[in-house]
Each structure stands twice: as C-alpha cells, then as structure tokens.
Design an enzyme around this catalytic site. Structure first.
Site, PDB file in Angstrom:
ATOM      1  N   ASP A 274       1.046  -1.218  -0.045  1.00 14.61           N
ATOM      2  CA  ASP A 274       0.069   0.014   0.031  1.00 14.61           C
ATOM      3  C   ASP A 274       0.925   1.278   0.030  1.00 14.61           C
ATOM      4  O   ASP A 274       1.933   1.424  -0.816  1.00 14.61           O
ATOM      5  CB  ASP A 274      -1.028  -0.075   1.238  1.00 14.61           C
TER       6      ASP A 274
ATOM      7  N   TYR B 175      -3.530  11.244   0.966  1.00 14.34           N
ATOM      8  CA  TYR B 175      -3.935  11.016  -0.272  1.00 14.34           C
ATOM      9  C   TYR B 175      -4.206  12.396  -1.043  1.00 14.34           C
ATOM     10  O   TYR B 175      -3.606  12.501  -2.115  1.00 14.34           O
ATOM     11  CB  TYR B 175      -5.410  10.280  -0.568  1.00 14.34           C
TER      12      TYR B 175
ATOM     13  N   HIS C  53      -4.727  -7.914   0.148  1.00 14.86           N
ATOM     14  CA  HIS C  53      -3.938  -6.578   0.402  1.00 14.86           C
ATOM     15  C   HIS C  53      -3.098  -6.600   1.657  1.00 14.86           C
ATOM     16  O   HIS C  53      -2.095  -5.882   1.528  1.00 14.86           O
ATOM     17  CB  HIS C  53      -4.940  -5.568   0.319  1.00 14.86           C
TER      18      HIS C  53
END
Length: 484
Positions: free
Chosen positions: A255, A405, A460
C-alpha cells in the site's frame, strides 16, 4: 490451437502485402518509419531528462518557525500506549447512541458495510471487546518517539531475543499503509526476529524489525504544513534509520508503504540493501501498454506475460477497470476533500469502524462482497480488527491519514516512474490484491528484480492475513541478495 493457425494467418497477411505496388508501399512505410524515428527521438530526449535519484532535499513540518540548525531534539524517547476510564466511557457512550440503518435485503457487502452485521460488531465492541487488554498487547513490543523535521515520529523496534555467536542480524524497516497501522505487523514480527522458533528456517536469516507510523497515522504526529507526501516520508524514515545507527538496511512495504519504500530506494540507493514489496505501483498509461494489453489476451508469450499473469490480469475490463472503479470511490474523496468526510468519521466510532473494516473485507478477498458478514471473521478476529480501528479512534488520526491522499495526488505522479530502482528487489504478488502488475511491467521501474513470487493465497493486508507466507518470501529474497 492458436500456434497451429499462426502460419496460415501469416500467409494470409503476406498474400495481401505482395500485390502492393511501390507507391502503396511508400504510403505505408514512410509514415511508419517517421513514427519509429520520432519515437526513438522522443525516448532519447526523455531518457536524457530522467533523474538518476530523487533529490533528498529537506523539510520542516512542525508548527511555527523552524529552530536554528543543531537545536532540534534528536533524542529517542521510550513511549508507552495508555488508556483511561474517561476514554473508554466516552467510547461506550457513543456506541450506545449508535443509530441503526436498515440494510437492503440481499445486499450483503455490495452496498458497503452490511448494517445488520455492523450491529453485531457494535454489540461485541460495547460489551466484550477489552481495550485495556489490547493496550497490553500493543505494548508487548518496545515503542519510541523521536522528533524529525519538527514532528514526533512513532515507531516500534524489535530485536531478536537471542542471536547465536557470529550470526548477523539484518535491520528491516517495514512500512504500513491505509487503513492499516503498525499493528498489521504484530503477527509477522516474531517470525522475522525468531524464525527458528517458528519453524521457518535454521536461523540463517534473522532480522531486527523497525515499524514506524507514517506521520499523521496512529501515534506519529501529523504535519502542520501542506505538501507532506511520500517523498517527505521517505526522507524522514531514512533519517530515522540513520538516527538508529544503521548505514544499510532492508525495506518492506505494501500500500502506501510500497510507495514510501520505493521512494527510499530511489532517494538513497546506497543505503538500501534490498527492497521487498507486496504491492507495486506502475503507470499503465501509454500506447505501448495498451497494445501489449490487447495482444496479451491472445498471444501472452509475445508480450512476456506468464500463464499466471493471464489468469490474474484478464478479463482486463472486469479486473482492471470495473473492479478498480468499484473499490476506489474512497480514493477520490480522500484525494480531493478529505476533511469533509473525515470530520464525521472522527466523531463517530461506528462510522469509523464501518469505513475501515469494509476495506478489510473486500481488499482481502473480492468475493467477500457476497457474504452478509463480509467474510471478516474467516480471516481475522474482531479483537484484531477493532484494535486497528481503536488506534485510529484514540489518536484522532483518521482525518490526517486521509489527507495523505490529497498531498500525494496533488503532485505529478510521473516522478515515481521516471527514476528507476536499481537496488535488489523482491515482489510478492498476492492473488487477491486490488490490482495485478505482470512481472514484465514491473521491470520498467524495478531494474534489479531478484525474486518475483506468485503467492498462492492472500490479499492486500499480507502481513496481517498471511504472515507466514510473507515472512518466508522475505527470507528467500534476503538469502538471494546476501549471495549476490
């Protein structure tokens, strides 16, 4: 079958080409030649502008003015997670006021977190989950704080309890992502620091593990200034490792951790002995990749795709467009207006749990969308999932974690692909990862791939879900690097 028909297809093509007269050939060949020469020139010009490394630079992310050089506190301070009756009572009061929303019949997790199952989670959280006990679990590893570029950086540092005489211990920095935390690594740490005890090997590869919290996550202070991105994080983590006395070390990430550790390798390759990733970010834009994608569905060997690549990559539209769009709504919100959604999550523990835990469902296995409970308890315990949620809750870090982000997507993403990674690299490709990147494409950025493993299962959150598989792959990678 297609191999047998290839000669016939070739003859058919040649029969159409042969009747061309000279002028017709020129009409085709001249533009193609011009395009080829132009493409070569463009590649040459672009290669000349490519950066050899990412400039390390410097930064200040604290509140107010930066102190004079040499005045920053560089001490490493022991840290302990604590809780209080007041904190727990406030949580319970908020859980008691949970306002239930009836779910759509038969929706399972297709609309997001199933509200009927959420009711069960909230009941467990309120009446059975023991936060004080989980704080003790979190404190079983040594925690520290140190101030770098004006903000307090939190990390855990775990050393092997016993090292045989003459055995080298390799430092390994492991970096989490969103919506995870340093807690994701609690299952894998003992496998890496004491592998022989857990049946992984004879103790020939042993690590001391450093797991920092990304600034703005958990117990790491958030930046007080705009612009804090993965490159700033990479620089801070290099400074952390240097402060701990390491000159050369291994890196591991998934990630955001993948982007950060890749940036670290691009920034100071002389300090990175090896880079291991369980998620790879590679740009899929460009005419060349589009053509290879189309060809790969029919003649995969021609574009370097393996049989496993084909199974994971196709049908292309379903797995790389529809699936990504279905799972990336959160990304658009967080990359544009994180504070708007974040303030609601920071005020509601139930909203926060639904938002975070839903990712642990569909990002672990896409088929879990079809289950009323999201398949969550088939891979994790509610104690594990709620402990991760509590780390966000008690630190009020959901908003600052979402801002990461915004800061990263506000920058030109091409900088990450323009700088090649030349350090030895290992990639563990888990089948349920959000997106699959074929090995041949990873070589566009990672020029020295030592291992690329098609993992048999897992998604993930690899270290959290399949710690033994990931630990084994890391060890295999490091063994090969040590033999280079």
């Amino acid at each position: 079958m297609w191999r047998e028909s290839l000669p016939n297809a070739w003859e058919s093509i040649m029969s159409r080409i042969r009747p061309f007269d000279y002028s017709q050939k020129n009409a085709v060949l001249v533009p193609v030649a011009a395009l080829g020469v132009g493409g070569m020139l463009l590649c040459w010009l672009r290669s000349g502008r490519k950066m050899k490394t990412i400039d390390m630079g410097d930064g200040w992310w604290g509140a107010g003015e930066r102190p004079p050089k040499g005045k920053e506190d560089t001490s490493i301070r022991p840290f302990k997670i604590e809780t209080s009756d007041k904190e727990i009572e406030d949580l319970h009061q908020r859980l008691d006021r949970f306002r239930f929303t009836p779910h759509v019949e038969g929706a399972a997790f297709h609309y997001g977190f199933n509200s009927s199952y959420l009711r069960k989670v909230v009941d467990y959280w309120r009446n059975q989950f023991d936060w004080r006990k989980q704080v003790e679990v979190l404190n079983k590893y040594p925690h520290f704080h140190t101030t770098i570029e004006g903000i307090d950086i939190h990390f855990i540092h775990v050393k092997p309890s016993y090292v045989p005489h003459g055995q080298a211990v390799r430092p390994l920095l492991m970096v989490h992502g969103w919506p995870g935390s340093f807690y994701e690594f609690y299952k894998i740490i003992p496998l890496l620091t004491e592998p022989a005890k857990h049946g992984l090997n004879e103790g020939d590869v042993v690590f001391e593990v450093i797991c920092p919290s990304i600034p703005g996550y958990a117990f790491s202070e958030a930046s007080h200034q705009k612009g804090f991105d993965s490159i700033a994080t990479a620089r801070i983590f290099h400074k952390l490792m240097n402060r701990l006395g390491f000159k050369e070390y291994y890196l591991q990430g998934g990630d955001w951790g993948s982007r950060i550790t890749t940036n670290m390798a691009q920034m100071l390759p002389q300090s990175v002995k090896g880079l291991h990733l369980n998620l790879v970010f590679i740009s899929t834009q460009g005419l060349g990749k589009m053509i290879r994608t189309m060809l790969g569905a029919y003649v995969p060997w021609l574009v370097g795709f393996s049989r496993e690549d084909v199974q994971r990559f196709y049908p292309f539209m379903q797995k790389n467009i529809y699936e990504v769009l279905r799972e990336s709504g959160y990304l658009h919100i967080q990359a544009t207006k994180p504070d708007t959604a974040g303030c609601g999550l920071n005020d509601s523990p139930v909203g926060l749990a639904a938002y975070i835990m839903e990712k642990f469902s569909t990002w672990t296995d896409k088929s879990f969308r079809n289950k009323d409970d999201g398949g969550l308890e088939s891979k994790y315990s509610l104690d594990e999932l709620l402990t991760n949620v509590m780390i966000y809750w008690v630190t009020s870090s959901i908003v600052s974690s979402m801002r990461y982000y915004k800061e990263n997507f506000s920058k030109d993403p091409r900088i990450h692909d323009r700088v090649s990674v030349h350090v030895p690299t290992g990639i563990a490709a888990f089948p349920q990862e959000i997106i699959h990147v074929p090995r041949v494409w990873t070589k566009n950025v990672y020029k020295n791939i030592v291992t690329y493993t098609y993992m048999p299962r897992g998604g993930h959150f690899a270290a959290f879900e399949e710690p033994k598989l990931l630990a084994h792959d890391i060890m295999q990678f490091v063994r090969k690097v040590e033999q280079l």
